[in-house]
Design an enzyme around this catalytic site. Structure first.
Site, PDB file in Angstrom:
ATOM      1  N   ASP A  14       0.865  -1.191   0.000  1.00  0.00           N
ATOM      2  CA  ASP A  14       0.000   0.000   0.000  1.00  0.00           C
ATOM      3  C   ASP A  14       0.895   1.233   0.000  1.00  0.00           C
ATOM      4  OD1 ASP A  14      -3.251   0.235   1.219  1.00  0.00           O
ATOM      5  OD2 ASP A  14      -2.073   1.995   0.622  1.00  0.00           O
ATOM      6  N   ASN A  60       3.549   1.859  -4.891  1.00  0.00           N
ATOM      7  CA  ASN A  60       2.415   1.785  -5.799  1.00  0.00           C
ATOM      8  C   ASN A  60       2.738   0.739  -6.869  1.00  0.00           C
ATOM      9  OD1 ASN A  60       0.473   2.163  -7.742  1.00  0.00           O
ATOM     10  ND2 ASN A  60       0.698   4.396  -7.855  1.00  0.00           N
ATOM     11  N   ASN A  97      -9.274   0.357  -7.776  1.00  0.00           N
ATOM     12  CA  ASN A  97      -9.218   0.873  -9.149  1.00  0.00           C
ATOM     13  C   ASN A  97      -8.792  -0.250 -10.106  1.00  0.00           C
ATOM     14  OD1 ASN A  97      -6.100   1.212  -9.762  1.00  0.00           O
ATOM     15  ND2 ASN A  97      -6.450   1.791  -7.640  1.00  0.00           N
ATOM     16  N   CYS A 163     -21.532   5.848  -4.384  1.00  0.00           N
ATOM     17  CA  CYS A 163     -21.436   6.156  -2.960  1.00  0.00           C
ATOM     18  C   CYS A 163     -19.973   6.033  -2.540  1.00  0.00           C
ATOM     19  CB  CYS A 163     -22.306   5.186  -2.172  1.00  0.00           C
ATOM     20  SG  CYS A 163     -22.117   5.392  -0.409  1.00  0.00           S
TER      21      CYS A 163
END
Ligand SMILES: [Zn+2]
Length: 257
Positions: A14, A60, A97, A163
């Site tokens: 992460d 990343n 994503n 949302c």
């Protein structure tokens, strides 16, 4: 949950930092705001189970350097030195994503690594989970999501009804409707990912051998059941011995078969 189960070794990737907005869904604490998620995770997870080996990668995976580190860390076989391929048992994709999902797909196809993909629906009241076994089931590129196929930058997308504030309780809302469809997705022989096509070929070849072995076994079993030889000629005098006969032989001490 894996840490509580004593998973053995957990590799975490992460590049984000902990934010207050994460508190309702993730296991971070308010005083950890500003820490990297990997550092905060190690802190909390080692409190939960100090026996689990935690490896963190604050990077990343969609960058060139990040991807290289990602793939070489998965290859590290210190825990399974004798096994071929990847050094981990399973990769879990918990990203938000498509770009990152495609990076995980690329790495797992290259390493022939089984992985699981998951995601929350855009209205945040449902989700999906997908098991991906290279060559055997569809990879993430076999049925490319429309956004990826159309080449649109997903970061620029603005759609109605999304949302952003998902809650763990609402994500399970489909359980109220008792609606959990499952489907099997076979690999796409025209997948855009070349490594996927290689894995598909390998799987089919291995399957031919498996099917042949299963057929031989079935024939032997049907012979035992009927007592009628499958082949009239028996040039080498090969005979099938009942399992119970073998056990008797074993009991007499001549165990090496
Ligand atoms: Zn594919």
């Amino acid at each position: 949950m894996l840490t509580r189960c004593g998973i053995g070794r957990l590799l975490l990737y992460d590049y984000d930092k902990v934010e207050l907005a994460n508190m309702k869904r993730l296991f971070f604490r308010p005083e950890q705001v500003g820490m990297t998620k990997t550092d905060a995770a190690v802190h909390n997870l080692s409190d939960i189970n100090p026996d689990v080996v935690l490896e963190t990668y604050t990077l990343n995976i969609t960058t060139v350097h990040g991807f290289e580190t990602f793939i070489s860390s998965l290859k590290n076989k210190s825990f399974h030195p004798t096994e071929e391929g990847s050094g981990v048992d399973l990769v879990l994709s918990c990203v938000d994503n498509y770009e990152a999902r495609m990076a995980v797909n690329q790495a797992c196809n290259e390493l022939n690594q089984t992985w699981m993909e998951s995601g929350v629906s855009e209205d945040a009241v449902s989700g999906h989970r997908q098991l991906l076994i290279p060559g055997e089931t569809a990879c993430f590129a076999c049925a490319t999501p429309l956004v990826v196929a159309s080449g649109v930058d997903e970061r620029t997308l603005k759609r109605e009804g999304i949302c952003a504030a998902s809650l763990p309780t609402t994500m399970g809302c489909n359980s109220l409707k008792d609606y959990f469809p499952t489907m099997e997705m076979r690999p796409n022989p025209q997948c855009s990912h070349a490594v996927c096509l290689e894995r598909q070929k390998e799987y089919l070849l291995a399957k031919l051998a498996r099917d042949a072995a299963a057929k031989t076994k079935m024939e032997a079993e049907s012979f035992l059941a009927t007592g009628i030889p499958l082949h009239a000629d028996n040039e080498w005098n090969i005979s099938v011995v009942d399992d119970s006969e073998l056990e008797k032989t074993d009991a007499r001490g001549s165990g090496d078969l």
